[in-house]
Design an enzyme around this catalytic site. Structure first.
Site, PDB file in Angstrom:
ATOM      1  N   CYS A  33     -17.931  28.912  86.288  1.00 26.85           N
ATOM      2  CA  CYS A  33     -17.677  27.805  85.367  1.00 26.85           C
ATOM      3  C   CYS A  33     -17.462  28.269  83.932  1.00 26.85           C
ATOM      4  O   CYS A  33     -17.092  27.466  83.076  1.00 26.85           O
ATOM      5  CB  CYS A  33     -18.838  26.819  85.409  1.00 26.85           C
ATOM      6  SG  CYS A  33     -20.389  27.596  84.936  1.00 26.85           S
ATOM      7  N   CYS A 104     -25.675  27.201  89.189  1.00 23.57           N
ATOM      8  CA  CYS A 104     -26.181  27.108  87.819  1.00 23.57           C
ATOM      9  C   CYS A 104     -27.573  27.732  87.711  1.00 23.57           C
ATOM     10  O   CYS A 104     -27.923  28.303  86.680  1.00 23.57           O
ATOM     11  CB  CYS A 104     -26.238  25.663  87.360  1.00 23.57           C
ATOM     12  SG  CYS A 104     -24.743  24.731  87.743  1.00 23.57           S
TER      13      CYS A 104
END
Ligand code: FES
Length: 143
Positions: A33, A104
Site C-alpha cells: 500500500c 497492515c
C-alpha cells in the site's frame, strides 16, 4: 468490519509520537500500500528492558491501531520478549482484523524488528533471533 478494540486504538492511539534521543529508531514501508511506519524505542542498556516506545505512521487505521497496541505490548519487556511480538499476536490483541487488513499488522512487527536491529547496530551487539530487516532505511526518510 472492525472490532471495538481496533476502533478504540484508531480513535485514541496510545504512544503516538516521537522519542527524543531514542535508543533506536525503526523505519519500514509496506510494499502493498506504500504506507510507512516509524518506531522509536528507549532501551535500558543495562537490563535490555524497553522503557518506552512510540510510533508515527503514514498508514491506514489498521496500521495506527496495530502499531499503537504493539508499543503497549513491548513497553516494560526485554528485547528478547519484544521479538516474540508478531503480526499474529498484535492482531489477536485487537480481537482480529478484516482479512484485507492483515498486512497492515505486519508493518507493526517489522517496525519493532527494524528498531531492534538499529539498536543492535548502534551497540555492536547481536540479538539472537533477529535478522537484518530488508526494508530498513534509517537515514534517507523523514516521516
Ligand atoms: Fe497500508 Fe494498512 S493499508 S498499512
Amino acid at each position: 468490519m472492525y472490532t471495538e478494540k481496533v476502533m478504540d486504538y484508531f480513535m485514541n492511539p496510545r504512544n503516538m509520537g516521537e522519542i527524543e534521543d531514542a535508543s533506536a529508531v525503526g523505519l519500514v514501508g509496506n510494499a502493498k500500500c506504500g504506507d510507512i511506519m516509524k518506531m522509536f524505542l528507549d532501551i535500558d542498556d543495562e537490563t535490555g528492558i524497553i522503557r518506552n516506545a512510540k510510533f508515527k505512521t503514514f498508514g491506514c487505521g489498521a496500521a495506527v491501531a496495530t502499531s499503537s497496541i504493539s508499543t503497549e505490548m513491548i513497553i516494560g519487556k526485554t528485547i528478547h520478549e519484544a521479538l516474540a511480538v508478531t503480526n499474529a499476536s498484535v492482531t489477536e490483541a485487537l480481537d482480529g482484523l478484516p482479512p484485507l487488513k492483515v498486512h497492515c499488522s505486519v508493518l507493526a512487527e517489522e517496525a519493532i524488528r527494524s528498531a531492534l536491529w538499529d539498536y543492535a547496530q548502534k551497540k555492536g551487539i547481536t540479538i539472537e533471533g533477529l535478522e537484518e530487516p530488508k526494508t530498513t532505511d534509517h537515514h534517507n526518510h523523514d516521516v
